[in-house]
Design a protein around this motif. Sequence first.
Motif, PDB file in Angstrom:
ATOM      1  N   GLY A 128       0.785  -1.222   0.000  1.00  0.00           N
ATOM      2  CA  GLY A 128       0.000   0.000   0.000  1.00  0.00           C
ATOM      3  C   GLY A 128       0.815   1.269   0.000  1.00  0.00           C
ATOM      4  N   GLU A 129       2.133   1.166  -0.202  1.00  0.00           N
ATOM      5  CA  GLU A 129       2.995   2.335  -0.261  1.00  0.00           C
ATOM      6  C   GLU A 129       3.705   2.376  -1.608  1.00  0.00           C
ATOM      7  OE1 GLU A 129       4.391   2.831   4.397  1.00  0.00           O
ATOM      8  OE2 GLU A 129       5.665   1.721   3.002  1.00  0.00           O
ATOM      9  N   ARG A 130       4.156   3.556  -1.969  1.00  0.00           N
ATOM     10  CA  ARG A 130       4.978   3.678  -3.159  1.00  0.00           C
ATOM     11  C   ARG A 130       6.075   4.700  -2.885  1.00  0.00           C
ATOM     12  NH1 ARG A 130       1.854   7.410  -7.676  1.00  0.00           N
ATOM     13  NH2 ARG A 130       1.975   9.333  -6.477  1.00  0.00           N
ATOM     14  N   LEU A 131       7.228   4.429  -3.461  1.00  0.00           N
ATOM     15  CA  LEU A 131       8.378   5.306  -3.308  1.00  0.00           C
ATOM     16  C   LEU A 131       8.750   5.865  -4.670  1.00  0.00           C
ATOM     17  CD1 LEU A 131      10.699   6.388  -1.461  1.00  0.00           C
ATOM     18  CD2 LEU A 131      12.027   4.402  -2.206  1.00  0.00           C
ATOM     19  N   GLY A 132       8.880   7.177  -4.755  1.00  0.00           N
ATOM     20  CA  GLY A 132       9.209   7.799  -6.033  1.00  0.00           C
ATOM     21  C   GLY A 132      10.204   8.932  -5.866  1.00  0.00           C
ATOM     22  N   LEU A 133      10.964   9.177  -6.921  1.00  0.00           N
ATOM     23  CA  LEU A 133      11.816  10.365  -7.002  1.00  0.00           C
ATOM     24  C   LEU A 133      11.062  11.389  -7.820  1.00  0.00           C
ATOM     25  CD1 LEU A 133      14.473  11.948  -6.725  1.00  0.00           C
ATOM     26  CD2 LEU A 133      15.264  10.783  -8.803  1.00  0.00           C
ATOM     27  N   LEU A 134      10.801  12.546  -7.226  1.00  0.00           N
ATOM     28  CA  LEU A 134      10.029  13.588  -7.893  1.00  0.00           C
ATOM     29  C   LEU A 134      10.895  14.825  -8.079  1.00  0.00           C
ATOM     30  CD1 LEU A 134       7.964  11.958  -5.768  1.00  0.00           C
ATOM     31  CD2 LEU A 134       6.325  13.479  -6.849  1.00  0.00           C
ATOM     32  N   LEU A 135      10.888  15.353  -9.286  1.00  0.00           N
ATOM     33  CA  LEU A 135      11.536  16.621  -9.597  1.00  0.00           C
ATOM     34  C   LEU A 135      10.455  17.543 -10.112  1.00  0.00           C
ATOM     35  CD1 LEU A 135      13.563  14.107 -10.845  1.00  0.00           C
ATOM     36  CD2 LEU A 135      15.136  16.001 -10.423  1.00  0.00           C
ATOM     37  N   ILE A 136      10.353  18.756  -9.543  1.00  0.00           N
ATOM     38  CA  ILE A 136       9.208  19.615  -9.821  1.00  0.00           C
ATOM     39  C   ILE A 136       9.668  21.016 -10.213  1.00  0.00           C
ATOM     40  CG2 ILE A 136       7.758  18.311  -8.223  1.00  0.00           C
ATOM     41  CD1 ILE A 136       8.069  20.551  -6.215  1.00  0.00           C
ATOM     42  N   GLY A 137       8.790  21.694 -10.988  1.00  0.00           N
ATOM     43  CA  GLY A 137       9.086  23.057 -11.390  1.00  0.00           C
ATOM     44  C   GLY A 137       8.048  23.587 -12.352  1.00  0.00           C
ATOM     45  N   PRO A 138       8.293  24.768 -12.928  1.00  0.00           N
ATOM     46  CA  PRO A 138       7.364  25.340 -13.918  1.00  0.00           C
ATOM     47  C   PRO A 138       7.381  24.504 -15.193  1.00  0.00           C
ATOM     48  CG  PRO A 138       9.339  26.686 -13.720  1.00  0.00           C
ATOM     49  CD  PRO A 138       9.425  25.668 -12.643  1.00  0.00           C
ATOM     50  N   GLY A 139       6.186  24.298 -15.754  1.00  0.00           N
ATOM     51  CA  GLY A 139       6.052  23.339 -16.844  1.00  0.00           C
ATOM     52  C   GLY A 139       6.610  23.781 -18.176  1.00  0.00           C
ATOM     53  N   ASP A 140       6.721  25.081 -18.432  1.00  0.00           N
ATOM     54  CA  ASP A 140       7.134  25.537 -19.761  1.00  0.00           C
ATOM     55  C   ASP A 140       8.656  25.590 -19.877  1.00  0.00           C
ATOM     56  OD1 ASP A 140       7.330  27.520 -17.917  1.00  0.00           O
ATOM     57  OD2 ASP A 140       6.696  29.133 -19.270  1.00  0.00           O
ATOM     58  N   ARG A 141       9.318  24.466 -19.619  1.00  0.00           N
ATOM     59  CA  ARG A 141      10.759  24.359 -19.751  1.00  0.00           C
ATOM     60  C   ARG A 141      11.097  23.123 -20.572  1.00  0.00           C
ATOM     61  NH1 ARG A 141       9.564  28.448 -17.701  1.00  0.00           N
ATOM     62  NH2 ARG A 141      10.598  29.587 -16.017  1.00  0.00           N
ATOM     63  N   ASP A 142      12.279  23.127 -21.171  1.00  0.00           N
ATOM     64  CA  ASP A 142      12.731  21.969 -21.946  1.00  0.00           C
ATOM     65  C   ASP A 142      13.261  20.910 -20.975  1.00  0.00           C
ATOM     66  OD1 ASP A 142      13.784  20.133 -23.653  1.00  0.00           O
ATOM     67  OD2 ASP A 142      15.317  21.447 -24.516  1.00  0.00           O
ATOM     68  N   LEU A 143      12.613  19.751 -20.943  1.00  0.00           N
ATOM     69  CA  LEU A 143      12.990  18.693 -20.016  1.00  0.00           C
ATOM     70  C   LEU A 143      13.662  17.511 -20.728  1.00  0.00           C
ATOM     71  CD1 LEU A 143       9.856  18.560 -17.667  1.00  0.00           C
ATOM     72  CD2 LEU A 143      11.897  19.981 -17.489  1.00  0.00           C
ATOM     73  N   SER A 144      14.145  17.724 -21.940  1.00  0.00           N
ATOM     74  CA  SER A 144      14.704  16.610 -22.703  1.00  0.00           C
ATOM     75  C   SER A 144      15.940  16.006 -22.027  1.00  0.00           C
ATOM     76  CB  SER A 144      15.041  17.069 -24.127  1.00  0.00           C
ATOM     77  OG  SER A 144      15.941  18.174 -24.098  1.00  0.00           O
ATOM     78  N   VAL A 145      16.837  16.854 -21.495  1.00  0.00           N
ATOM     79  CA  VAL A 145      18.019  16.330 -20.813  1.00  0.00           C
ATOM     80  C   VAL A 145      17.617  15.611 -19.526  1.00  0.00           C
ATOM     81  CG1 VAL A 145      20.158  16.975 -19.636  1.00  0.00           C
ATOM     82  CG2 VAL A 145      19.583  18.013 -21.823  1.00  0.00           C
ATOM     83  N   LEU A 146      16.663  16.177 -18.801  1.00  0.00           N
ATOM     84  CA  LEU A 146      16.189  15.543 -17.577  1.00  0.00           C
ATOM     85  C   LEU A 146      15.589  14.172 -17.875  1.00  0.00           C
ATOM     86  CD1 LEU A 146      15.535  15.506 -14.588  1.00  0.00           C
ATOM     87  CD2 LEU A 146      13.504  16.913 -15.055  1.00  0.00           C
ATOM     88  N   ARG A 147      14.805  14.081 -18.915  1.00  0.00           N
ATOM     89  CA  ARG A 147      14.211  12.793 -19.287  1.00  0.00           C
ATOM     90  C   ARG A 147      15.288  11.766 -19.615  1.00  0.00           C
ATOM     91  NH1 ARG A 147       9.015  12.048 -21.008  1.00  0.00           N
ATOM     92  NH2 ARG A 147       7.567  13.811 -20.882  1.00  0.00           N
ATOM     93  N   ARG A 148      16.231  12.180 -20.475  1.00  0.00           N
ATOM     94  CA  ARG A 148      17.270  11.238 -20.898  1.00  0.00           C
ATOM     95  C   ARG A 148      18.130  10.812 -19.711  1.00  0.00           C
ATOM     96  NH1 ARG A 148      17.898  14.954 -25.285  1.00  0.00           N
ATOM     97  NH2 ARG A 148      19.944  15.618 -24.498  1.00  0.00           N
ATOM     98  N   GLY A 149      18.468  11.768 -18.872  1.00  0.00           N
ATOM     99  CA  GLY A 149      19.290  11.433 -17.710  1.00  0.00           C
ATOM    100  C   GLY A 149      18.605  10.484 -16.749  1.00  0.00           C
ATOM    101  N   LEU A 150      17.311  10.712 -16.481  1.00  0.00           N
ATOM    102  CA  LEU A 150      16.589   9.837 -15.549  1.00  0.00           C
ATOM    103  C   LEU A 150      16.420   8.431 -16.114  1.00  0.00           C
ATOM    104  CD1 LEU A 150      13.836  12.152 -14.003  1.00  0.00           C
ATOM    105  CD2 LEU A 150      15.946  11.331 -12.953  1.00  0.00           C
ATOM    106  N   ARG A 151      16.327   8.319 -17.444  1.00  0.00           N
ATOM    107  CA  ARG A 151      16.222   6.976 -18.027  1.00  0.00           C
ATOM    108  C   ARG A 151      17.513   6.196 -17.824  1.00  0.00           C
ATOM    109  NH1 ARG A 151      13.127   9.642 -22.440  1.00  0.00           N
ATOM    110  NH2 ARG A 151      10.935   9.075 -22.095  1.00  0.00           N
ATOM    111  N   VAL A 152      18.644   6.914 -17.816  1.00  0.00           N
ATOM    112  CA  VAL A 152      19.920   6.239 -17.565  1.00  0.00           C
ATOM    113  C   VAL A 152      20.111   5.963 -16.072  1.00  0.00           C
ATOM    114  CG1 VAL A 152      22.433   6.467 -17.694  1.00  0.00           C
ATOM    115  CG2 VAL A 152      21.016   7.225 -19.605  1.00  0.00           C
ATOM    116  N   LEU A 153      19.816   6.951 -15.247  1.00  0.00           N
ATOM    117  CA  LEU A 153      20.062   6.818 -13.816  1.00  0.00           C
ATOM    118  C   LEU A 153      18.977   6.016 -13.099  1.00  0.00           C
ATOM    119  CD1 LEU A 153      21.175  10.472 -12.931  1.00  0.00           C
ATOM    120  CD2 LEU A 153      22.634   8.502 -13.437  1.00  0.00           C
ATOM    121  N   GLY A 154      17.762   5.995 -13.662  1.00  0.00           N
ATOM    122  CA  GLY A 154      16.625   5.374 -12.986  1.00  0.00           C
ATOM    123  C   GLY A 154      16.869   3.970 -12.471  1.00  0.00           C
ATOM    124  N   PRO A 155      17.351   3.035 -13.340  1.00  0.00           N
ATOM    125  CA  PRO A 155      17.568   1.663 -12.851  1.00  0.00           C
ATOM    126  C   PRO A 155      18.574   1.594 -11.705  1.00  0.00           C
ATOM    127  CG  PRO A 155      17.568   1.720 -15.245  1.00  0.00           C
ATOM    128  CD  PRO A 155      17.592   3.140 -14.787  1.00  0.00           C
TER     129      PRO A 155
END
Length: 387
Positions: A152-179
């Motif tokens: 009944g619990e979940r653990l997540g890493l959340l990064l937050i901010g204003p939505g109108d920014r380019d998140l392409s590097v963040l996406r690519r980096g998290l896909r590598v670091l995530g596992p």
Amino acid sequence: MQLMVVDTKAQTRGDQGDLPLGWETLDHLIGQIYECALDPSQWNATIEQIRLALCPAEWRTAFLMLERRNPPSAKFIAWTNVGPGVESMYSTVFAYNNPWSQRTWPARNGQLIDTDEILPREELRKTGLYRNFLAAMNVDRTLCLMLDRRDGERLGLLLIGPGDRDLSVLRRGLRVLGPHIQRAVRISHRIASAEAESSAARAAANRSRYALISLDKDFNILSVNDRVAQYEAAGLITTTGGKLAFVDPASQQKLATMGLGPSRDDLAFQALDRAGRERPVLGVLIRPKTIPYIGGAIPGAAMIITIGSGIGEGPVLGIDRLAQWFGLTPTEARVVDALVDGQTPQDYATRNGVSVNAVRFHLKHIFLKTETASQAQLVAKIANMPR
């Protein structure tokens, strides 16, 4: 999508979306992530490094959050740039009771979720979560990496901010670091669980009425509980050089021969301390084939030694003698035996699960029957009695 290898001196900030991220930077972050598995106190600094390397400049906040659905609650395990009161307010008011949590709850482990894809920002701004919580932080978008789900619990890493920014590097980096983050979190959880079990085992051992000693095949001490010190102070055993030895040569010889016979797996005898008092000793040899079936066995343990009777520190015969000499009840005799051994009424009460007042009640009758007026007189009188 793979990341390009570049000069690591180049800027890697995600707010310059045309700049790729260097593998050397990622290798460093991966190393820091696995350091966190061994030392969870480093998560705050590591999350900040991840944020600086991957996020747009305006994305200043990141946190590891453990969220529960029923009853709703949240706990920030690690964070960077989280203001005072944010965790408490989220946990009290918004935990699970918000569209982001509810719509991302079914996500699988390892999934990277962009809240823009589950709830458009225009809709988000109409919710209480945004108006009463996110707006003050200038936040309307989250990238959430789901790390683990259980009970009944979940653990997540959340990064937050204003939505109108380019998140392409963040996406690519998290896909590598995530596992790697996911593995590190699980390793850390297993270590914490093992430490908790070990701590519980130590606490249980210290509550025991016996001295407990684990030894390897050469009688090197692997673990002891708190009561062992009592018997070393009484001159029953020594632990010089980390090895167990009995002061009484005959007792030491019995220990030395334990396990040498083809069918000898255990040992029981009365050992003598410096004062000539007998102490019951039990030893059990741990055969290699039995180790998998012994919960929490210490690696390398070859035998377990217990010292003490659990009722009185002398043999039961000594308690019987006390009862016969002075007309004591069995309980009164056990109280006397414990006091002679150096225990206080509080010690006896704790170890036997009775109240101190009950022990004092017995003491009144003991003083009358033994014709003594204090514990000191009682102990002195018993010490001079024949054994």
